[in-house]
Design an enzyme around this catalytic site. Structure first.
Site, PDB file in Angstrom:
ATOM      1  N   PHE A 130       0.845  -1.186   0.000  1.00  0.00           N
ATOM      2  CA  PHE A 130       0.000   0.000   0.000  1.00  0.00           C
ATOM      3  C   PHE A 130       0.889   1.247   0.000  1.00  0.00           C
ATOM      4  CE2 PHE A 130      -2.960   3.107   1.851  1.00  0.00           C
ATOM      5  CZ  PHE A 130      -4.061   2.885   1.033  1.00  0.00           C
ATOM      6  N   ASP A 207       1.728  -5.189   8.078  1.00  0.00           N
ATOM      7  CA  ASP A 207       0.549  -4.331   7.955  1.00  0.00           C
ATOM      8  C   ASP A 207      -0.658  -5.259   7.807  1.00  0.00           C
ATOM      9  OD1 ASP A 207      -1.532  -2.651   7.262  1.00  0.00           O
ATOM     10  OD2 ASP A 207      -0.339  -1.434   5.884  1.00  0.00           O
ATOM     11  N   LYS A 233     -12.175  -1.053   8.406  1.00  0.00           N
ATOM     12  CA  LYS A 233     -12.574  -1.973   7.348  1.00  0.00           C
ATOM     13  C   LYS A 233     -13.424  -3.090   7.963  1.00  0.00           C
ATOM     14  CE  LYS A 233      -8.237  -0.970   4.895  1.00  0.00           C
ATOM     15  NZ  LYS A 233      -8.749   0.047   3.974  1.00  0.00           N
ATOM     16  N   ARG A 381     -12.365  -4.147  -7.700  1.00  0.00           N
ATOM     17  CA  ARG A 381     -12.167  -4.933  -6.482  1.00  0.00           C
ATOM     18  C   ARG A 381     -13.505  -5.144  -5.780  1.00  0.00           C
ATOM     19  NH1 ARG A 381      -8.295  -2.686  -1.665  1.00  0.00           N
ATOM     20  NH2 ARG A 381     -10.137  -1.400  -1.308  1.00  0.00           N
TER      21      ARG A 381
END
Length: 421
Positions: A130, A207, A233, A381
């Site tokens: 990321f 991560d 999330k 996605r």
């Protein structure tokens, strides 16, 4: 595999997690034109209990208790850290702290880890990590006069451990990697890679942002060194919710946070003139913790712990298998290509597809009431969240995806990105 809609309905009827769906705002809509939300890997739905939890802090603890409420607030970062450790991360008490953002926590742990490996002047990261991870790695390297060794990773299949092994030597101080790749959903073998990095004498900083709450981390069992992650999330704690950091217990005294804030100070209310780090995980605190955000996190993380990460992972694999199977029959004939590992055991809880007009397809899907997201260079996605997404929601979303391709309606949308996603 039975790919009929009736089969999806039957899977929902047998789903042991089905009861959790009614605990999220908007998730219980059964209408034929309902919104099909497949972006839980970017921002989770709001638990219905969250407003009351935040309101209680605002209207009772703040409005009535005023400054006296700090007596209970001041320990929330470690209390919630212990809850995450036990219920979500597979870690021990005293190894997880809640607060700050993923980026800030990544900086703190990376800088501390690099400092704890004197004589080693290389930081390793993946070219497909990321962006914030790569930016922080570059920044810490520049600060400390170190070199960044960025290893290649397949956009669809993720990191190859043999490529990582070739990049490890006695110069490497810290390796920064994602447990689940943000673009493709490729799942790294956390225990095996941790052992590989340890064999070189380096530390590994994971991560967990795209895995926490959807696949087991098992940090203690893996002997993991360091980890960070967000909570908005799969932990459904809301936009801007506080992040977390993990430091293995035996490493804590070896590391010193580069941000010497008063919430990381031993005997902080003594207001001493010299910084003296707290003895445990609290030494990685910095400024005042986000009390309102932590109230939301307590609700979201509690639901995940109640559901069980193992059960969530099993459902996530089953839902992504359904996505892939339907795509093979419905989307592939239109030039849509799977851009995630085909094996469910190699994926997190989202699936990505490649198409030259992925941006237009994403906008057309949103127009049809399906919410995915776009990722560069040409990826759509799909992230069904196991807590509240049904198998029939997945089926209906893929059917709408097929319709968009079949009728060519995606061509009505601009080919260029017109907004940030």
């Amino acid at each position: 595999m039975d790919l009929t809609r009736n089969a999806a309905v039957a899977l929902d009827a047998a789903d042991p997690l089905a009861g959790f769906r009614s605990r999220f705002a908007g998730a219980d809509d059964d209408g034929p034109d309902r919104l099909l939300y497949l972006d839980g890997n970017s921002l989770g739905r709001m638990p219905l209990a969250t407003p009351a939890a935040v309101r209680r802090v605002v209207e009772e603890e703040w409005a009535t208790g005023l400054v006296g409420s700090w007596a209970s607030w001041v320990g929330t970062a470690t209390r919630l850290g212990d809850a995450l450790a036990a219920g979500v991360l597979g870690a021990r008490p005293g190894e997880v702290l809640v607060g700050d953002t993923t980026t800030v926590n990544l900086y703190k742990l990376l800088a501390a880890g690099a400092r704890a490996r004197p004589g080693r002047d290389v930081l390793v990261c993946s070219a497909d990590d990321f962006p914030t991870d790569r930016y922080v790695v570059a920044g810490v390297a520049a600060e400390r006069g170190m070199t960044v060794r960025e290893i290649p990773a397949d956009l669809d299949e993720g990191l190859d451990p043999t490529v990582l092994a070739a990049a490890l030597d006695e110069r490497v101080a810290v390796v920064v990697l994602s447990h689940v790749a943000y673009r493709s959903g490729a799942l790294a073998d956390l225990p095996a890679i941790t052992r590989l990095v340890h064999d070189s004498g380096a530390l590994v900083l994971w991560d967990l942002s795209h895995s926490v709450g959807s696949v087991p981390a098992g940090l203690t069992a893996a002997g993991a060194d360091l980890a960070v992650g967000c909570t908005y999330k799969y932990l459904n704690s809301g936009p801007g919710a506080p992040a977390f950091l993990y430091v293995r217990q035996d490493l804590q005294t070896q590391l010193r946070s580069p941000i010497q804030g008063w919430f990381g100070q031993r005997d902080q209310f003594e207001m001493g003139p010299v910084y003296d780090p707290a003895p445990g995980i609290e030494r990685f605190g910095a400024g005042t913790p986000p009390v309102l955000g932590m109230a939301a996190l307590e609700v979201g993380a509690g639901i995940v712990a109640e559901a069980g990460v193992g059960r969530l992972a099993a459902k996530g694999r089953a839902m992504t298998e359904l996505v892939v199977a339907l795509a093979d029959g419905w989307l592939a004939p239109h030039g849509v290509v799977l851009a995630s590992p085909r094996s469910a055991g190699r994926r997190g809880s989202h699936v990505t597809f490649a198409h030259p007009q992925a941006w237009q397809l994403t906008q057309a899907l949103i127009d049809r009431g399906v919410v995915p997201d776009f990722r560069t260079p040409d990826r759509v996605r799909l992230g069904p969240a196991p807590l509240y997404t049904r198998f029939v929601d997945v089926w209906d979303a893929m059917e709408r995806f097929r319709a968009v391709l079949a009728d060519g309606s995606w061509k009505d949308f601009p080919a260029e990105r017109s907004r940030v996603t």
